[in-house]
Design a protein around this motif. Structure first.
Motif, short mmCIF file in Angstrom:
data_model
loop_
_atom_site.label_atom_id
_atom_site.label_comp_id
_atom_site.label_asym_id
_atom_site.label_seq_id
_atom_site.Cartn_x
_atom_site.Cartn_y
_atom_site.Cartn_z
N VAL A 111 0.82 -1.23 0.00
CA VAL A 111 0.00 0.00 0.00
C VAL A 111 0.84 1.26 0.00
N GLU A 112 1.97 1.27 0.70
CA GLU A 112 2.80 2.49 0.77
C GLU A 112 3.26 2.94 -0.61
N PHE A 113 3.32 2.00 -1.57
CA PHE A 113 3.81 2.34 -2.91
C PHE A 113 2.68 2.31 -3.95
N ALA A 114 1.43 2.35 -3.48
CA ALA A 114 0.30 2.21 -4.41
C ALA A 114 0.40 3.17 -5.59
N ASP A 115 0.92 4.38 -5.34
CA ASP A 115 1.00 5.38 -6.42
C ASP A 115 2.33 5.33 -7.17
N ASP A 116 3.21 4.45 -6.77
CA ASP A 116 4.55 4.44 -7.36
C ASP A 116 5.08 3.01 -7.50
N PRO A 117 4.40 2.19 -8.31
CA PRO A 117 4.84 0.78 -8.41
C PRO A 117 6.28 0.64 -8.90
N ASP A 118 6.70 1.52 -9.81
CA ASP A 118 8.09 1.39 -10.29
C ASP A 118 9.08 1.76 -9.19
N GLY A 119 8.66 2.67 -8.30
CA GLY A 119 9.51 2.99 -7.14
C GLY A 119 9.68 1.75 -6.27
N TYR A 120 8.61 0.95 -6.17
CA TYR A 120 8.73 -0.28 -5.38
C TYR A 120 9.67 -1.27 -6.07
N VAL A 121 9.59 -1.34 -7.40
CA VAL A 121 10.52 -2.22 -8.13
C VAL A 121 11.96 -1.76 -7.90
N ASP A 122 12.18 -0.45 -7.85
CA ASP A 122 13.53 0.06 -7.54
C ASP A 122 13.99 -0.45 -6.16
N LEU A 123 13.08 -0.41 -5.20
CA LEU A 123 13.44 -0.88 -3.84
C LEU A 123 13.75 -2.38 -3.87
N VAL A 124 12.89 -3.15 -4.54
CA VAL A 124 13.08 -4.61 -4.58
C VAL A 124 14.41 -4.96 -5.22
#
Ligand code: NIG
Ligand code: FE
Length: 378
Positions: free
Chosen positions: A163-176
């Motif tokens: 949920v914290e990255f709901a607006d920024d899925p690619d940002g989550y991919v960067d984190l992963v």
């Protein structure tokens, strides 16, 4: 440790190339490994002796796909599905919330109880994924705990976008692919992505798998659970060890699998628990693909720990014979983990055997729901 002889085995499946099934057979384990296989009339001495009294024995099952580090359950979602609702990837976030709140001891005890439950049903090798943490700390913690139970641990930070990255899925991919992978790689053997509607795209999956491969992790992929996604062909292209679910497979997907080393791991507990159509194991086998069967044990889409249940479903619903289903749950699972020391009972095997309260292994499907595993040896 002492040597153990199991003798008077009415039907022993070893998967030896020239003689996959023996009758009136015996087997000896030493230090957990098979050191001798032969006729019951001909047994060598051993410290312990188990008389199988004509029962069947099979290699310990290899469950190559499970998600055991979680808290809580989602029986309410199951009930809603049985009343007509569809399965959606979003339910994963509910388990993420409960898992983050749970302490290490609770998570480990829960997972250990399921591993014990699996073993009582004949499973001796299990893969365990992270994927209900989805922060650097919680994913690393899940893998650290899983490591206490199996060497076959899989980093699934890309299970769903939190949920914290709901607006920024690619940002989550960067984190992963960055900080999270750095923290998790030391505790993981494999990396996996849920490549499907509501989770990650093929391009995001490619980025994540390539980052994992660059860190030395083996590749696996969830694909084709909710629709044909292109994930199957990505898995084949990247030489993933396994692509799992395959509820929806195009002809091109089947051809790609047949011409590859990538195992098609079918998870019939998911179709059972989501009321989706079962994929055809027959179609994959006839095309020449290697098929594995696994439980996918998790609180959302398939809360079973039972490989015998999956074997029965594969036989009844996926066009597989009892032998093919047994092969998929032993040799197939081992190939999906790129292991050659488990899933068979040739000399050197380390996965043990399951002694059945039945005269033949076909009873695993013929007597569904009956606890036929009497003892695990080795
Ligand atoms: O393999 N498909 C993605 N992950 C799991 C489901 C997890 C859940 O619903 O909690 C699966 O089916
Ligand atoms: Fe899964």
């Amino acid at each position: 440790m002492t040597s153990t002889l199991v003798t008077s085995i009415g039907e022993l499946t070893t998967w030896e190339p020239d003689r996959p099934v023996r009758h009136d057979a015996a087997i000896v384990f030493d230090q957990g490994a098979v050191v001798w296989v032969g006729d019951a009339a001909d047994v060598p001495p051993a410290d312990l002796r188990i008389d199988a009294a004509g029962r069947a024995a099979v290699p310990g099952f290899v469950d190559s796909h499970s998600h055991l580090i979680f808290a809580g359950d989602r029986a309410d979602e199951f009930e809603a599905r049985m009343a007509g609702q569809k399965y959606e990837a979003g339910g994963i976030r509910r388990t993420v919330r409960l898992t983050r709140e749970a302490d290490d001891a609770t998570l480990l005890a829960n997972a250990r109880a399921i591993v014990d439950e699996m073993r009582r049903q004949g499973t001796t090798t299990v893969e365990i994924k992270s994927g209900y943490g989805l922060t650097v700390h919680d994913e690393q913690r899940a893998l650290r705990l899983a490591r206490e139970l199996t060497p076959e641990t899989t980093f699934l930070g890309a299970h769903v976008v939190p949920v914290e990255f709901a607006d920024d899925p690619d940002g989550y991919v960067d984190l992963v692919t960055g900080e999270m992978l750095d923290a998790c790689a030391p505790f993981a053997h494999w990396i996996d992505v849920f490549c499907d509607a509501g989770a990650f795209t093929v391009e995001q999956s490619r980025r994540i798998l390539e980052a994992g491969a660059a860190r030395g992790l083996g590749l696996r992929l969830h694909a084709g659970q909710l629709g044909e996604s292109g994930g199957v062909q990505l898995a084949v292209e990247l030489d993933a060890a396994s692509v799992d679910h395959g509820t929806f497979l195009s002809d091109a997907d089947v051809d790609a699998l047949a011409g590859s080393q990538t195992v098609a791991t079918l998870l019939p507990g998911v179709e059972f628990s989501t009321r989706q159509p079962y994929p055809s194991g027959r179609r994959l086998l006839d095309a020449g693909a290697t098929v594995a069967l696994a439980t996918d044990c998790n609180p959302g889409s398939s809360f079973t720990s039972s490989i015998p249940f999956c074997i029965a479903l594969a036989v009844r619903e996926m066009g597989m014979t009892p032998r093919e289903a047994l092969h998929a749950a032993t040799v197939g699972g081992a190939r999906a983990l790129r292991r050659d020391d488990v899933g068979h009972l040739r000399v050197g095997a380390t996965g043990g055997l399951a002694l059945l309260d039945a005269p033949s292994a076909s009873h695993l499907a013929y007597r569904p729901g009956v606890p036929l595993v009497r003892q695990v040896v080795g």
